[in-house]
Design a protein around this motif. Structure first.
Motif, PDB file in Angstrom:
ATOM      1  N   TYR A 209      29.456 -32.491  -5.548  1.00 43.28           N
ATOM      2  CA  TYR A 209      30.493 -33.385  -5.035  1.00 43.28           C
ATOM      3  C   TYR A 209      31.065 -34.183  -6.193  1.00 43.28           C
ATOM      4  N   SER A 210      32.378 -34.235  -6.263  1.00 46.19           N
ATOM      5  CA  SER A 210      33.047 -35.013  -7.308  1.00 46.19           C
ATOM      6  C   SER A 210      34.498 -35.220  -6.909  1.00 46.19           C
ATOM      7  N   LEU A 211      35.210 -35.963  -7.727  1.00 45.08           N
ATOM      8  CA  LEU A 211      36.643 -36.149  -7.500  1.00 45.08           C
ATOM      9  C   LEU A 211      37.381 -34.818  -7.437  1.00 45.08           C
ATOM     10  N   ASP A 213      35.841 -31.849  -6.600  1.00 47.32           N
ATOM     11  CA  ASP A 213      35.199 -30.928  -5.656  1.00 47.32           C
ATOM     12  C   ASP A 213      34.848 -31.695  -4.390  1.00 47.32           C
ATOM     13  N   ARG A 214      35.685 -31.569  -3.368  1.00 46.07           N
ATOM     14  CA  ARG A 214      35.528 -32.325  -2.123  1.00 46.07           C
ATOM     15  C   ARG A 214      34.915 -31.496  -0.999  1.00 46.07           C
ATOM     16  N   GLU A 217      32.974 -33.094   1.812  1.00 46.69           N
ATOM     17  CA  GLU A 217      33.726 -33.796   2.847  1.00 46.69           C
ATOM     18  C   GLU A 217      34.180 -32.800   3.918  1.00 46.69           C
ATOM     19  N   TRP A 297      32.751 -43.731  -7.854  1.00 46.13           N
ATOM     20  CA  TRP A 297      33.449 -43.203  -6.671  1.00 46.13           C
ATOM     21  C   TRP A 297      32.479 -42.434  -5.781  1.00 46.13           C
ATOM     22  N   VAL A 298      31.570 -41.668  -6.377  1.00 48.42           N
ATOM     23  CA  VAL A 298      30.568 -40.943  -5.591  1.00 48.42           C
ATOM     24  C   VAL A 298      29.581 -41.914  -4.956  1.00 48.42           C
ATOM     25  N   ARG A 301      29.705 -44.122  -1.505  1.00 47.72           N
ATOM     26  CA  ARG A 301      29.294 -43.612  -0.201  1.00 47.72           C
ATOM     27  C   ARG A 301      27.840 -43.989   0.031  1.00 47.72           C
ATOM     28  N   ASP A 336      43.031 -40.133  -4.869  1.00 46.69           N
ATOM     29  CA  ASP A 336      43.264 -38.950  -4.040  1.00 46.69           C
ATOM     30  C   ASP A 336      44.541 -38.234  -4.436  1.00 46.69           C
ATOM     31  N   SER A 339      43.848 -36.536  -7.990  1.00 43.19           N
ATOM     32  CA  SER A 339      42.831 -35.485  -8.061  1.00 43.19           C
ATOM     33  C   SER A 339      43.091 -34.318  -7.129  1.00 43.19           C
ATOM     34  N   GLN A 340      43.846 -34.545  -6.064  1.00 41.16           N
ATOM     35  CA  GLN A 340      44.082 -33.476  -5.100  1.00 41.16           C
ATOM     36  C   GLN A 340      45.487 -32.907  -5.161  1.00 41.16           C
TER      37      GLN A 340
END
Length: 341
Positions: A209-211, A213-214, A217, A297-298, A301, A336, A339-340
């Protein structure tokens, strides 16, 4: 590694004394889901740089840096090397020679599921492999038990019920205290339910999981954590180093991209570099490095109980421990968008 750094490592390792203030350095400890097991918010990962071709003095230095910083979780696997088993053997030697008296202050985890030795019994999810692999790992590590034993990936050739029964037997034997799963994706819920129904203490679900690789989610990992009470551990929070500033000026000679097949230069497209640069600017506006912001950021959560750090030298470990998990809605939206895109 130049001669001066090697000289420094030899001197530091020879003279090392464990830091008495290691639990007063601001490390956060989070529960592994609903269990009573406390995990340092950071784990030291042994996927790379702890193999048979790496410098032992540097390995010791990284382990010392982690332990002195309050990191209690050490994340290994039976196939980490090269060669398979080398990372466990190297950590086992460091533990035996330098940190044996501190074993009870550590959460040692290992995994089985990928190929670890030749022949039909060297990978998978069957009882023979999982039990034999743990015995090998215990011998490599020089310990009587591991704190968490993960199944590294689901095995399509073995019923989940058999894998579950192997873990039940392992816990009953005292060779592992808790069980985890890794890379299970959409099958995670099925396996967690099965383990819990059979009273197997499953406490961790390890995911990438990273900015950048979502997937966690999209596949419901965090919702499953809240529902099941199983904590989440995260590997590759820096996308194997992409979420740092190291590649903005080219590919460093000592980088993972130069040394490992797991990260190829072809990923450094103009678009990727543009994203990295924009995220780096945003991190600077927060008073952080890009790596620090990506890890923060990780860790924002609450389902995440530990982030696994991969490192090639102590300075990377020490630099990445500075976190600020408070993000404004504007910052999250900007992250978001970048990164996306």
């Amino acid at each position: 590694m130049d001669a001066e750094r090697l000289k420094e490592l030899l001197k530091r390792n020879r003279e090392h004394t464990v830091a008495e203030d290691r639990y007063r350095k601001g490390m956060e400890y989070r529960r592994a889901g609903n269990s009573g097991l406390a995990m340092s918010a950071f784990s030291l990962g042994f996927w790379h740089n702890f193999g048979s071709t790496d410098m032992y003095e540097n390995m010791r230095d990284m382990v010392f840096a982690a332990f002195d910083s309050g990191i209690t979780v050490y994340d290994l696997a039976n196939n980490y090397g090269p060669t398979a088993g080398a990372a466990e053997c190297n950590f086992g030697n460091i533990l035996k020679n330098d940190l044996r008296r501190y074993r009870d202050e550590m959460v040692i985890t290992t995994k089985a599921g990928f190929p670890a030795w030749r022949g039909p019994y060297g990978d998978g999810g069957n009882k023979k492999y999982l039990i034999a692999s743990l015995d090998r790992s215990l011998e490599n590590l020089g310990v009587e038990y591991v704190d968490v034993y993960y199944h590294h990936r689901p095995d399509p050739k073995t019923p989940l019920e058999e894998t579950c029964d192997a873990f039940r037997r392992i816990v009953e034997s005292g060779k592992a205290l808790y069980i985890g799963i890794s890379n299970y994706g959409e099958r995670a819920k099925e396996m967690i339910v099965l383990l819990q129904q059979n009273k197997v203490p499953v406490v961790l679900n390890q995911v990438q999981y990273s900015l950048f690789d979502r997937g966690a989610e999209a596949d419901g990992t965090f919702e499953l954590s809240r529902q099941s009470g199983v904590g989440v551990t995260v590997y590759s929070p820096l996308a194997q180093g992409l979420l740092t500033d190291k590649y903005l000026k080219g590919i460093p000679e000592d980088s993972r991209m130069q040394k490992s097949v797991s990260l190829k230069p072809s990923v450094l497209t103009e678009g990727a570099l543009s994203k990295i640069a924009a995220l780096n600017d945003l991190a600077a506006s927060r008073g952080q490095t890009l790596a620090q912001m990506a890890i923060s950021w990780v860790l924002r959560r609450q389902e995440v109980c530990s982030v696994i750090l991969g490192a090639s030298r102590r300075e990377q470990i020490e630099d990445n421990l500075t976190v600020n998990t408070q993000f404004t809605e504007e910052e999250l939206a900007k992250i978001d968008t970048i990164s996306q895109s």
